[in-house]
Design a protein around this motif. Structure first.
Motif, PDB file in Angstrom:
ATOM      1  N   LEU A  45       0.822  -1.204   0.000  1.00  0.00           N
ATOM      2  CA  LEU A  45       0.000   0.000   0.000  1.00  0.00           C
ATOM      3  C   LEU A  45       0.861   1.262   0.000  1.00  0.00           C
ATOM      4  N   MET A  46       1.853   1.292   0.901  1.00  0.00           N
ATOM      5  CA  MET A  46       2.726   2.475   0.966  1.00  0.00           C
ATOM      6  C   MET A  46       3.471   2.669  -0.338  1.00  0.00           C
ATOM      7  N   LEU A  47       4.003   1.567  -0.885  1.00  0.00           N
ATOM      8  CA  LEU A  47       4.742   1.688  -2.140  1.00  0.00           C
ATOM      9  C   LEU A  47       3.856   2.231  -3.234  1.00  0.00           C
ATOM     10  N   SER A  48       2.614   1.716  -3.312  1.00  0.00           N
ATOM     11  CA  SER A  48       1.753   2.165  -4.396  1.00  0.00           C
ATOM     12  C   SER A  48       1.445   3.645  -4.239  1.00  0.00           C
ATOM     13  N   ILE A  49       1.282   4.106  -3.003  1.00  0.00           N
ATOM     14  CA  ILE A  49       0.975   5.524  -2.797  1.00  0.00           C
ATOM     15  C   ILE A  49       2.136   6.396  -3.232  1.00  0.00           C
ATOM     16  N   ILE A  50       3.359   6.029  -2.825  1.00  0.00           N
ATOM     17  CA  ILE A  50       4.461   6.934  -3.187  1.00  0.00           C
ATOM     18  C   ILE A  50       4.838   6.795  -4.657  1.00  0.00           C
ATOM     19  N   VAL A  51       4.600   5.621  -5.234  1.00  0.00           N
ATOM     20  CA  VAL A  51       4.871   5.483  -6.673  1.00  0.00           C
ATOM     21  C   VAL A  51       3.850   6.306  -7.466  1.00  0.00           C
ATOM     22  N   LEU A  52       2.593   6.226  -7.052  1.00  0.00           N
ATOM     23  CA  LEU A  52       1.551   6.970  -7.756  1.00  0.00           C
ATOM     24  C   LEU A  52       1.727   8.474  -7.579  1.00  0.00           C
ATOM     25  N   GLY A  53       1.988   8.894  -6.343  1.00  0.00           N
ATOM     26  CA  GLY A  53       2.102  10.328  -6.083  1.00  0.00           C
ATOM     27  C   GLY A  53       3.394  10.915  -6.624  1.00  0.00           C
ATOM     28  N   GLY A  54       4.428  10.096  -6.725  1.00  0.00           N
ATOM     29  CA  GLY A  54       5.737  10.588  -7.149  1.00  0.00           C
ATOM     30  C   GLY A  54       6.720  10.401  -6.010  1.00  0.00           C
ATOM     31  N   MET A  55       7.778   9.612  -6.266  1.00  0.00           N
ATOM     32  CA  MET A  55       8.715   9.311  -5.195  1.00  0.00           C
ATOM     33  C   MET A  55       9.404  10.593  -4.738  1.00  0.00           C
ATOM     34  N   GLY A  56       9.359  10.832  -3.442  1.00  0.00           N
ATOM     35  CA  GLY A  56      10.022  12.000  -2.889  1.00  0.00           C
ATOM     36  C   GLY A  56       9.140  13.229  -2.777  1.00  0.00           C
ATOM     37  N   SER A  57       7.917  13.170  -3.279  1.00  0.00           N
ATOM     38  CA  SER A  57       7.051  14.340  -3.216  1.00  0.00           C
ATOM     39  C   SER A  57       5.997  14.143  -2.126  1.00  0.00           C
ATOM     40  N   PRO A  78       3.463  16.278  -1.083  1.00  0.00           N
ATOM     41  CA  PRO A  78       2.098  16.531  -1.559  1.00  0.00           C
ATOM     42  C   PRO A  78       1.600  15.394  -2.441  1.00  0.00           C
ATOM     43  N   GLY A  79       2.514  14.831  -3.224  1.00  0.00           N
ATOM     44  CA  GLY A  79       2.158  13.690  -4.061  1.00  0.00           C
ATOM     45  C   GLY A  79       1.657  12.528  -3.230  1.00  0.00           C
ATOM     46  N   SER A  80       2.268  12.307  -2.060  1.00  0.00           N
ATOM     47  CA  SER A  80       1.827  11.207  -1.199  1.00  0.00           C
ATOM     48  C   SER A  80       0.382  11.389  -0.762  1.00  0.00           C
ATOM     49  N   LEU A  83       4.333   2.475 -13.130  1.00  0.00           N
ATOM     50  CA  LEU A  83       5.717   2.374 -13.568  1.00  0.00           C
ATOM     51  C   LEU A  83       5.818   2.044 -15.056  1.00  0.00           C
ATOM     52  N   LEU A  84       4.766   1.466 -15.611  1.00  0.00           N
ATOM     53  CA  LEU A  84       4.743   1.245 -17.055  1.00  0.00           C
ATOM     54  C   LEU A  84       4.505   2.547 -17.811  1.00  0.00           C
ATOM     55  N   ALA A  85       3.525   3.320 -17.317  1.00  0.00           N
ATOM     56  CA  ALA A  85       3.055   4.439 -18.127  1.00  0.00           C
ATOM     57  C   ALA A  85       3.676   5.778 -17.745  1.00  0.00           C
ATOM     58  N   ARG A  86       3.889   6.002 -16.461  1.00  0.00           N
ATOM     59  CA  ARG A  86       4.376   7.307 -16.024  1.00  0.00           C
ATOM     60  C   ARG A  86       5.264   7.110 -14.803  1.00  0.00           C
ATOM     61  N   PRO A  87       6.515   6.691 -15.050  1.00  0.00           N
ATOM     62  CA  PRO A  87       7.366   6.262 -13.938  1.00  0.00           C
ATOM     63  C   PRO A  87       7.611   7.351 -12.892  1.00  0.00           C
ATOM     64  N   GLN A  88       7.511   8.617 -13.285  1.00  0.00           N
ATOM     65  CA  GLN A  88       7.782   9.658 -12.283  1.00  0.00           C
ATOM     66  C   GLN A  88       6.573   9.914 -11.398  1.00  0.00           C
ATOM     67  N   GLY A  89       5.444   9.236 -11.661  1.00  0.00           N
ATOM     68  CA  GLY A  89       4.262   9.421 -10.837  1.00  0.00           C
ATOM     69  C   GLY A  89       3.547  10.719 -11.161  1.00  0.00           C
ATOM     70  N   LEU A  90       2.523  11.042 -10.358  1.00  0.00           N
ATOM     71  CA  LEU A  90       1.724  12.217 -10.682  1.00  0.00           C
ATOM     72  C   LEU A  90       2.458  13.516 -10.430  1.00  0.00           C
ATOM     73  N   MET A  91       3.170  13.591  -9.293  1.00  0.00           N
ATOM     74  CA  MET A  91       3.787  14.870  -8.937  1.00  0.00           C
ATOM     75  C   MET A  91       5.303  14.781  -8.818  1.00  0.00           C
ATOM     76  N   GLY A  92       5.879  13.702  -9.313  1.00  0.00           N
ATOM     77  CA  GLY A  92       7.333  13.583  -9.238  1.00  0.00           C
ATOM     78  C   GLY A  92       7.987  14.372 -10.349  1.00  0.00           C
TER      79      GLY A  92
END
Lengths: 294, 609
Positions: A224-236, A238-240, A275-284
């Motif tokens: 769950l945590m991984l999916s959230i930070i991958v989706l939001g953008g690793m390191g961001s 607000p993205g989380s 990670l297939l479509a937008r590896p940087q996530g939404l706000m990375g």
């Protein structure tokens, strides 16, 4: 229609708690580029701590955040000096494997101390809800969400307005630069790592009220945590928050309209698709690659 | 006896012992232990291809075991065939999933791959337990029981897994020797540089991941039949995935036999803990023990216990390999090798020869608020040596990075030989005839000098990937170029041990392996001795004499002025002046940009490094 709105309400409330849980992992990644898979185990450990304290002193479990977060800060601090500092110097992927080893150890220790049976913290309001028209607001979820948002706001304020927060950010963007202006990067990193674990500590107290847990719940929460930070953008950060709310919504919609069994698959599916479509996530942000090795 | 002999005898003896073991002993306990060790060795050897050779750590490799097991079990049940016959299909399906998953590796590196592999394992496990109509879900899936005599019950499993292990190790050996394998090691060392020498990294990784999943899928089919009952929790087990990583680390990551050896060390330990630990806490203790082992091994023996142990043993015995002694380079050959100069002749028709080889038009690149390159236009004439000079921070290296595709421009076009190349990926530009060297050398440190050259690739074809990289025509070509730059004597040295100047020559030879139309040299003379500068100039002249076009960034003005036919001066990301060396030397605007007040402003961009 009511069912849909009800599902959305539920998703947003849960999303608040998810935000807190994932922010800890993302903070650690942002500062030291280490994905701490042990974060999931720390979360469950804190849930068990909450359970034992609640049994012993019968305080409100949500108030026990005040105990679990500082205790987990200490655990995180010790973990940093014992393992993470050395792991950081290896390949980032191997550092991740190390933290997975730590997760297994923690899981084993929890099973030894508390057994493999399901535990749950059930204060008096666990099954009550407020009703607004035809909508239900489960009290436990509502309180937990409010506490999570308050802690998150505190975390942001800490990172933005305090000297510690500024040094954490300085160390994250350039450790050499931070050293040059007199920041003790090692201590700052330890503090940031411990802060991340403390966030999981706070999250664990909240989740203990919302979900039953066993030592094996660890894997689910890691995903769950991984999916959230991958989706939001690793390191961001607000993205989380954005990622957490979206994942929570996707889960509750899947549970309501497809089948509860498949809701657990949502995080893993999101990881692979993002990670297939937008590896940087939404706000990375994508970083310059040509400079990294020169 | 040499080490090779010892090693061969040990391997031979071990193989003979394993072949005869079921005949000699009918102890079911030890037969089971051997079967489990074979299984682990197959999985660890497979893992080693993607994670050891290529450096992409998979934390979900056991998913392929489950995929193989369920595929062949379902085929066996529904088609009423032996699971042994269906097992290879399990391997194919596993490889197919690996290919799909490898699509995530197109644009992501290291950490993302670990996360994806972990998510994949969890997702496939959930699929198996939720898709009850197909898999029986958590109630499990029973397989038909074996029909043969109970006395030799284990034999088919034992021998099929032993053969599969042998084939897997052979495959791993063949990959390591091939051009594909060297490309994988190069990706491990420096992926973007590998793309720069024409390695199509996404395809290489895809092949590596498929090759690593295939034997595990087959093994899954056999293993499923062996245990005769499939459960999602046991087949898609994260603990097995972790044991694979552990086994490889116990032996040696990235070595041929290390994963096998590690599996044979780990399996008895597994059996021991299974026996010694019982009762309700057994599972918990296993987690603690394996978790601690995993963390300790990764932290203290990142390359593997045996590899690091051997290194440590050599060190205390004082047997460290001697550092490469400096040697005088042989004199430069008067001409290029005949075969080489033949290939370099420009092949395009007469009409094309008259046009510039490279046309850069309106190129622009900003980093945040820093305009490193703005509205930059110039041409490079075919057959010329063109210089690109300018003060620090004027955008020279950024222009190079835009030319070779390490960076994507914000605006503008780049034409190479009449073809628009500015939207192409790096490896495509390498295939189109563009090669470069770096200011700070970027050879692949863990490859030998010869392998550093053999990895370069001017086209992608499966046939060529199979070709051996250390013998045959590729190696012959590599030796020719090494001899040409004078580094032939160092062919078998790890490139990371060479001196800086030697690495510069190797990197040049590596670029020449692509036999490029345009050779980009980024400060070739920086930090090397005057004698070597002379040598480099001579090499560049010879190449140019054979028709190769060279674009060179350099601060050594005497070298630039003597070598170049034409010089472009960059300042603050723009072309300030262009002309023959004599004109540039006297151009007041150029002198001002180098010595006057503007240069300090341009230097803040930090684009040259």
């Amino acid at each position: 229609m009511t069912e849909l709105v009800q599902t959305l309400v539920f998703g947003v409330l849960v999303g608040g708690v998810y935000s807190l849980v994932a922010s800890g992992m993302n903070l650690v990644f942002g500062v030291m580029k280490v994905v701490n898979l042990a974060q999931g185990a720390m979360l469950i450990l804190s849930a068990y701590l909450t359970y034992s304290l609640w049994k012993a002193v019968d305080l409100d479990p949500l108030l026990l955040v005040l105990v679990t977060a500082p205790s987990m800060y200490v655990v995180g601090w010790a973990t940093y000096y014992l393992f993470i500092e050395r792991a950081r110097t290896t390949d980032p992927a191997m550092a991740l494997v190390t933290t997975f080893g730590l997760a297994l150890i923690t899981k084993g220790i929890m099973a030894l101390l508390w057994g493999n049976d399901q535990h749950a913290v059930t204060p008096a309001y666990a099954n009550r809800s407020f009703t607004l028209g035809s909508l239900h607001f489960p009290q436990a979820q509502l309180y937990a969400c409010l506490v999570a948002v308050a802690i998150l706001a505190g975390l942001y304020a800490l990172l933005r307005y305090t000297w510690l927060g500024q040094s954490v950010q300085a160390a994250a963007s350039s450790s050499d630069g931070a050293r040059l202006i007199g920041i003790e990067v090692r201590k700052v990193r330890a503090a940031a790592f411990a802060l991340g674990v403390a966030a999981a500590g706070a999250g664990g107290a909240l989740l203990s009220v919302l979900y039953p847990f066993t030592p094996s719940s660890t894997d689910h929460w890691i995903g769950l945590m991984l999916s959230i930070i991958v989706l939001g953008g690793m390191g961001s950060l607000p993205g989380s928050v954005l990622g957490a709310v979206l994942i929570a919504l996707a889960e509750s919609l899947t549970a309501a309209y497809i089948a509860p069994d498949w809701a657990t698959a949502v995080p893993y599916l999101v990881i692979i698709l993002v990670l297939l479509a937008r590896p940087q996530g939404l706000m990375g942000i994508r970083l310059r690659e040509d400079m990294s090795r020169a | 006896m040499t080490t090779t002999h010892v090693r061969r005898s040990v391997i031979g003896a071990a193989a003979a012992l394993l072949l005869l073991f079921p005949v000699l002993s009918d102890n079911a306990y030890y037969q089971n232990m051997a079967i489990m060790a074979f299984l682990m060795a197959i999985m660890a050897s497979g893992w080693n291809i993607i994670s050891g050779y290529t450096g992409y750590i998979s934390l979900g490799q056991s998913a392929f075991l489950g995929i193989g097991a369920y595929t062949s079990a379902l085929l066996a049940i529904h088609l009423d065939i032996s699971p042994f016959l269906a097992a290879p299909v399990g391997g194919v399906v596993a490889a197919f999933f690996a290919v799909v998953l490898a699509l995530t590796g197109r644009r992501t590196r290291g950490i993302a791959f670990v996360i994806v592999s972990f998510a994949f394992l969890e997702l496939t496990g959930l699929l198996a337990s939720n898709w009850t109509g197909l898999t029986g879900g958590n109630h499990g899936l029973p397989l038909p029981l074996p029909t043969w005599d109970r006395d030799v019950h284990n034999w088919p499993f034992y021998y099929s897994l032993l053969v599969l292990l042998a084939v897997t190790v052979w495959g791993s050996w063949a990959i390591r020797r091939s051009k594909l394998g060297i490309g994988l090691l190069a990706i491990h060392d420096d992926e973007s540089k590998a793309e720069g020498v024409g390695v199509r990294a996404d395809r290489y990784k895809m092949l590596a991941f498929a090759a690593s999943a295939f034997p595990i899928g087959i093994a899954g089919g056999i293993y499923g039949y062996y245990v005769s009952f499939l459960e999602p929790a046991a087949m898609f087990d994260i603990v097995i995935a972790m044991q694979i990583v552990l086994a490889a680390h116990l032996g040696g990551v990235g070595t041929l036999w290390g994963p096998v050896l590690g599996a044979f060390l780990l399996e008895p330990l597994t059996q021991l803990t299974n026996q010694q630990l019982s009762g309700p806490d057994a599972g918990a203790w296993r987690l603690v023990i394996y978790g601690a082992l995993l963390a300790a091994v990764v932290l203290f023996f990142p390359k593997g216990v045996l590899v690091e142990g051997a290194k440590w043993w050599r060190r205390i015995r004082g047997g460290e390999p001697q550092a490469t002694a400096g040697r005088r380079l042989p004199d430069l050959p008067a001409t290029l090798p005949a075969s080489v100069s033949e290939r370099l002749r420009p092949s395009a028709g007469d009409g094309a020869l008259a046009r510039p080889l490279v046309t850069v038009d309106g190129l622009r690149k900003s980093f945040g608020g820093v305009h490193a390159v703005q509205d930059c236009s110039f041409t490079v004439e075919r057959g010329s040596i063109t210089g690109l000079i300018g003060p620090n921070g004027s955008g020279k290296t950024t222009v190079f990075n835009l030319l070779d595709g390490s960076l994507r421009q914000d605006a503008g076009t780049i034409q190479l030989s009449g073809r628009m190349v500015h939207t192409l990926a790096r490896w495509q530009r390498a295939h189109a005839g563009l090669a470069r060297t770096y200011q700070a050398t970027r050879v692949f440190p863990h490859l030998t000098t010869l392998e550093n050259l053999a990895v370069a690739s001017d086209a992608f074809s499966l046939g060529r990937l199979r070709a051996s990289a250390i013998s045959g025509s590729e190696a012959k070509r590599a030796r020719e170029w090494l001899d040409f730059v004078g580094m032939g004597a160092y062919a078998d040295h790890p490139a990371g041990q060479l001196s800086y100047g030697q690495q510069k020559l190797v990197e040049l030879a590596q670029a020449l392996m692509l036999e490029p139309q345009l050779l980009l040299l980024d400060e070739p003379a920086a930090g090397i001795s005057p004698a070597l500068v002379e040598r480099l100039s001579a090499i560049i002249r010879q190449l140019n004499g054979c028709g190769m076009t060279v674009l060179i960034v350099e601060h050594n003005m005497p070298m630039v002025l003597s070598l170049c036919d034409r010089i472009h001066v960059l300042a603050q990301g723009r072309v300030l002046a262009s002309g023959a060396p004599g004109q540039i030397e006297r151009n007041p605007a150029v002198l001002d940009a180098y010595l006057g007040g503007h240069s300090a402003h341009g230097a803040t961009s930090g684009a040259t490094s």
